[in-house]
Structures are given as C-alpha cells and as structure tokens.
Scaffold this motif. Structure first.
Motif, PDB file in Angstrom:
ATOM      1  N   VAL A  62      85.585 222.230  91.976  1.00  0.00           N
ATOM      2  CA  VAL A  62      85.369 220.820  91.614  1.00  0.00           C
ATOM      3  C   VAL A  62      84.352 220.219  92.576  1.00  0.00           C
ATOM      4  N   GLN A 104      82.981 216.357  93.379  1.00  0.00           N
ATOM      5  CA  GLN A 104      83.081 214.928  93.127  1.00  0.00           C
ATOM      6  C   GLN A 104      81.718 214.294  93.433  1.00  0.00           C
ATOM      7  N   ALA A 106      88.275 211.605  92.527  1.00  0.00           N
ATOM      8  CA  ALA A 106      88.728 211.488  91.136  1.00  0.00           C
ATOM      9  C   ALA A 106      89.999 210.654  91.108  1.00  0.00           C
ATOM     10  N   PRO A 107      90.198 209.859  90.082  1.00  0.00           N
ATOM     11  CA  PRO A 107      89.413 209.737  88.849  1.00  0.00           C
ATOM     12  C   PRO A 107      88.387 208.609  88.880  1.00  0.00           C
ATOM     13  N   SER A 118      83.361 213.695  88.016  1.00  0.00           N
ATOM     14  CA  SER A 118      83.714 215.043  88.475  1.00  0.00           C
ATOM     15  C   SER A 118      82.949 216.091  87.693  1.00  0.00           C
ATOM     16  N   ASP A 166      84.362 214.677  82.843  1.00  0.00           N
ATOM     17  CA  ASP A 166      84.476 213.286  82.413  1.00  0.00           C
ATOM     18  C   ASP A 166      84.166 213.202  80.924  1.00  0.00           C
ATOM     19  N   THR A 210      91.270 205.453  81.767  1.00  0.00           N
ATOM     20  CA  THR A 210      90.511 206.394  82.591  1.00  0.00           C
ATOM     21  C   THR A 210      89.643 207.253  81.692  1.00  0.00           C
ATOM     22  N   ASN A 249      88.300 210.295  83.231  1.00  0.00           N
ATOM     23  CA  ASN A 249      88.403 211.625  83.818  1.00  0.00           C
ATOM     24  C   ASN A 249      89.348 212.477  82.974  1.00  0.00           C
ATOM     25  N   ASP A 271      92.722 213.318  84.477  1.00  0.00           N
ATOM     26  CA  ASP A 271      93.584 212.142  84.556  1.00  0.00           C
ATOM     27  C   ASP A 271      94.067 211.725  83.173  1.00  0.00           C
ATOM     28  N   VAL A 275      91.477 219.077  90.028  1.00  0.00           N
ATOM     29  CA  VAL A 275      90.645 217.876  90.014  1.00  0.00           C
ATOM     30  C   VAL A 275      91.287 216.724  90.775  1.00  0.00           C
ATOM     31  N   LEU A 276      92.570 216.499  90.552  1.00  0.00           N
ATOM     32  CA  LEU A 276      93.239 215.318  91.097  1.00  0.00           C
ATOM     33  C   LEU A 276      94.047 215.587  92.354  1.00  0.00           C
ATOM     34  N   THR A 301      95.598 210.738  93.431  1.00  0.00           N
ATOM     35  CA  THR A 301      94.246 210.207  93.295  1.00  0.00           C
ATOM     36  C   THR A 301      93.673 209.752  94.625  1.00  0.00           C
TER      37      THR A 301
END
Length: 505
Positions: free
Chosen positions: A58, A60, A66-67, A71, A128, A186, A188, A191, A496-497, A503
C-alpha cells in the motif's frame, strides 16, 4: 513506503510527456515508446515480485492516512494485471514501429499510447473507487483519440458507437459512486467494504450492486451491451486493435472482480445468478457473431466478447476453484488475443486485406506465419497442451463441482464453436489456394525488415502461450494465491486501514 507501486503509473505518464516534448522528432518518439514500455514492464515485474514476497503493498499518496487520502494498493491480482499491461505495452510498441505511419505519429499516436497504458495501470492499482472512475475516463479519452486517428469513415462510425456506450457506462458508474458515498461517507474501497458489511439498508446495497454490474459489464463488453466492441475494434490501425483487444475489456472484468469480492462480498446470491446468466449469454452471443463473420479482425473482435463470458463465469460461480479459473483465464486471454490481432496485421501487410475471401495460400508461401497463427488460435479454442486448455479446464471443472451443468455445457459448446472459427480462418487464409491478384486489394511493396519486426512481438507472445501451456503449475499457483486474497477481503482491508480497520496513522 512502497514507491514501486506508483512506478507503473508514473513511467507511462512521464514517457508520454517526454514524447510530446519531441513532437517533431519521429525517431525520438519511437525510442521513447520502446524505452518507456520496456521500463514499464520491468517496473511491473518488480512490483509483482515484491507482492509475492511481502504480501499486499500500500502507498498512501501525500502521506495522508487511509481513508482520508488516496491509496494505491497492489495485491496479487492487481500486480498480475500490471505485469500483463507491461507485456502488451512493450509488444505493441515494437509492433507499432513497423505499422504506424507518419501521419498517425504526427497526430500523437505514441503519447496517446502511453496515456492509455497509464490509465490501465492506474485502474489496476487504485484503492479509491472515485479514482477508479478517473482512470476509466483517462482510458476513454486516450482510446477514443487512438480510435479516430486517420479519421476514416469506418473509424468514425465505430468510434461513435464506442464512445456512446462507454459514456453511458461512465454516467452509471459516477451516479453509483455518488450514491455509495452518500450511504457510507467514504471513497476508499477498503473502508467502503468495512462499512458495507454492517450496513442495514440492504435494499440500497442491492441497487448499487446492480448499477456497478451494469457499468462494468458495459466496459467489459458483456451481454447485452457489447455491440460497441465488434463495431469498433476492426476499424483503427492494427496495433491499436491489438492494444485494445488485450487490455481494455479486461479493465472492466478486473473491476467486476474487485467490486464483487471486496465491496459486495456479502451481497445476496441473486447478483451472482445474474452474472451467471450474463456469462452464458455473453459466451453464446460472441461466438455466434464470430461464426457469421468473414473479416479477420471482426471474427477476433466477436471472440473477445465470447471469451469475456468465461472470465465472468469464474466470478459468477464464486467458488475458490472458479475464481482461480477466472484469474488464470484473464492471464491466458490477454496474451493470446493480442497475438491474434498482431498476426492479422502481418497477414494484411502481406496480402493487403482482412477479408477472408481475398486471402489465401500463406501456408505455402509463409509456413512460419501459419504456425504463428495456430499457436494462439488453438489456445483460444482450448486445445491441449496450450494455455487455453488449462484455462477452460479449470473453469469447466469449477462449473461441474458447483453442479452448474447448464452453463458448463454452454462453455463446452462455445469452445467447439471457437475451434470452428479458428479453423475457418486457417482454411481461408492459410490453406486454400491464393486468389488471383486482380481479385484482391492492391498490395503495396512488402518490406521484409518490417515483416520481421512485426513478427518479433508475435513470436514472443506465442512463446509465452507455449510456456504457460507446458509449465502451467507456477501460474496456477499464482492464480490460486490471488484467489485466496480475493476470497478473504479482510486481508485487503487490514493492509490498507491497519488491524481491525483502524484509520489512525
């Protein structure tokens, strides 16, 4: 930080910009095209190796967590698709050196090619949902411009159908994104997936699932809104046709896989039932359309549609083996279909036509070209020991294990009809006696150096097809690992998160 994720996007964007700087230098544009796509291929291989070793990567953008920020995410499916993008981009760039005229180059052929490759790579790597829409629009702009280069009547007619249906898809996609944002707050995708799992309004989720299915189904040329593809893909220069055939519809298929294994992972079974019907009708309509054609590239264009059905079938069955089959089929088909269009261009250069009735005798005059056609043609039809056999075998076995006997029978029938189409091309183009020259289109003097340059990428893709067929285990293992990730969306969400969807930075 994982900067290698951004390279497959940045390299073609930079190559396109530098190519524009050398607008008046044909030599520099060509050198940049080969160098840029070569670097794209190397960067994509590096990314895939990194994902295999380290897991989901990932980046950012802007170091926003994120989110809240944008990403870029590379899981196995995304990395595989980027590698295939690099392979096809490099092959088409080499092929274009012999097939793209000064007129097309003067109107920006190579910068547009780089922009298209950047859009494709961006779609495969974005995390995204709105940026997925943005990359779709980048591809649409670049592909439309490539489609109308030359401004011939047939090109304009095909381009109008192409852009109309794709704009409809974009509108549906954008509306769906807006509604989705209104529901979950959101954009993302990780997310969104986390929040959709606990969403109470299941009715609205079903509506959104159908909207995304239609939008991406149009992009993938699935039934019933597929007719833009066979109406347009046979009209531009053959290098453009090959690039489109290999990559554009697969972005739609990828989006279906991504959305229905991540965001709508918990959707009710009827969405996959609709996908199942769509897969069967896509296979049948494509292969029957191909059987009725007698123009080389139109036959191949209809077969893009029919083969998309096999990929969607893997998603529709939604079993581990079916997802493996869908991923394996995508890998096989991108290489094979691009190669068939490249071979059609060599045939056209030798005999001056794409009409089967105006062709013939190439087996005797160019036996190596006959072999070069047979490898991807038989692979497309699913003949052993080529890559298409294993791709079809996995999907059909998954259908039998899921007791989906009707769709499995359709898949087998479509394989036989695909073989019929390939035999028709072989018989008309290579086996029958060449027609009298006064009955065929005027053929310009053939430069043998250009023929060999056109043949080089076709030989490379044919060797890839043979390699997959004779050494399928590593690619099966890669497809299996990719399917495991797709069927365990929590791994993507956590990558990702953070753990448990945190977050905070």
């Amino acid at each position: 930080m994982n900067p290698q994720i951004a390279l497959p996007i940045l390299i073609p964007l930079l190559a396109g910009a530098v190519s524009l700087m050398f607008w008046r230098s044909r030599l520099m544009q060509r050198l940049i095209a080969v160098a840029g796509t070569g670097l794209l291929l190397l960067a994509s291989v590096w990314l895939l190796v990194s994902v295999v070793r380290e897991g989901i990567l990932v980046l950012q953008v802007g170091d926003w967590p994120a989110p809240f920020g944008i990403s870029l995410v590379a899981d196995l499916l995304g990395a595989i698709m980027v590698v295939l993008t690099g392979i096809i981009g490099f092959a088409v760039a080499l092929y274009s050196l012999a097939t793209t005229g000064r007129g097309h180059e003067a109107y920006g052929y190579f910068p547009l090619m780089h922009l298209l490759l950047a859009g494709v790579a961006g779609a495969f790597l974005t995390g995204d949902i709105f940026n997925l829409y943005v990359w779709f629009e980048v591809m649409l702009v670049a592909s439309f411009a490539l489609l109308i280069l030359g401004s011939e009547k047939a090109q304009m007619e095909g381009a109008i159908k192409y852009v109309t249906l794709n704009l409809l898809s974009s509108v549906i996609f954008l509306v769906a994104v807006g509604l989705l944002y209104g529901m979950v707050g959101t954009l993302n995708m990780a997310d969104i997936a986390r929040r959709m799992a606990s969403l109470e309004d299941s009715g609205m989720a079903d509506v959104l699932a159908m909207m995304f299915m239609v939008a991406f189904g149009i992009k993938a040329a699935a039934f019933p809104l597929f007719f833009w593809l066979p109406a347009s893909y046979h009209t531009p220069p053959v290098a453009v046709s090959a690039l489109f055939a290999g990559l554009l519809t697969k972005v739609g298929v990828y989006a279906l896989f991504r959305v229905f294994t991540l965001i709508f992972h918990h959707s009710p079974g009827y969405t996959h039932e609709i996908l199942l019907w769509g897969a069967g009708l896509t296979m049948l309509s494509g292969v029957l359309g191909a059987a009725a054609q007698y123009e080389f590239r139109r036959i191949l264009s209809f077969h893009i549609v029919s083969q998309i059905g096999y990929m969607i079938l893997g998603l529709a069955l939604f079993t581990p083996l079916a997802i493996i089959g869908g991923v394996f089929y995508i890998m096989h088909h991108i290489l094979v279909k691009t190669n068939l269009f490249l071979v059609s261009g060599i045939v056209h250069r030798l005999q001056g036509s794409y009409q089967l009735k105006r062709l013939g005798g190439l087996y005797r005059s160019h036996p190596w070209l006959a072999v070069l056609f047979l490898i991807p043609a038989l692979s497309l039809a699913g003949m052993p020991p080529l890559s298409g056999f294993f791709a079809k075998f996995i999907v059909i076995r998954a259908g039998l294990e899921a007791e989906a006997y009707g769709i499995t029978a359709i898949a087998l029938l479509v394989g036989l009809l695909t073989l019929y189409s390939m035999i028709k091309i072989w018989s008309e183009v290579f086996w029958k006696t060449a027609p009298d020259r006064d009955e065929v289109d005027a053929n310009p003097a053939v430069d043998q150096r250009e023929i060999w340059l056109m043949s080089l990428p076709a030989v490379g893709l044919a060797l890839c097809t043979l390699f997959i067929g004779l050494n399928a285990a590593p690619l099966y293992a890669l497809a299996e690992a990719s399917a495991d990730e797709l069927l365990a969306p929590e791994r993507y969400i956590e990558a990702v998160l953070g753990p448990l969807g945190e977050t905070s930075p």
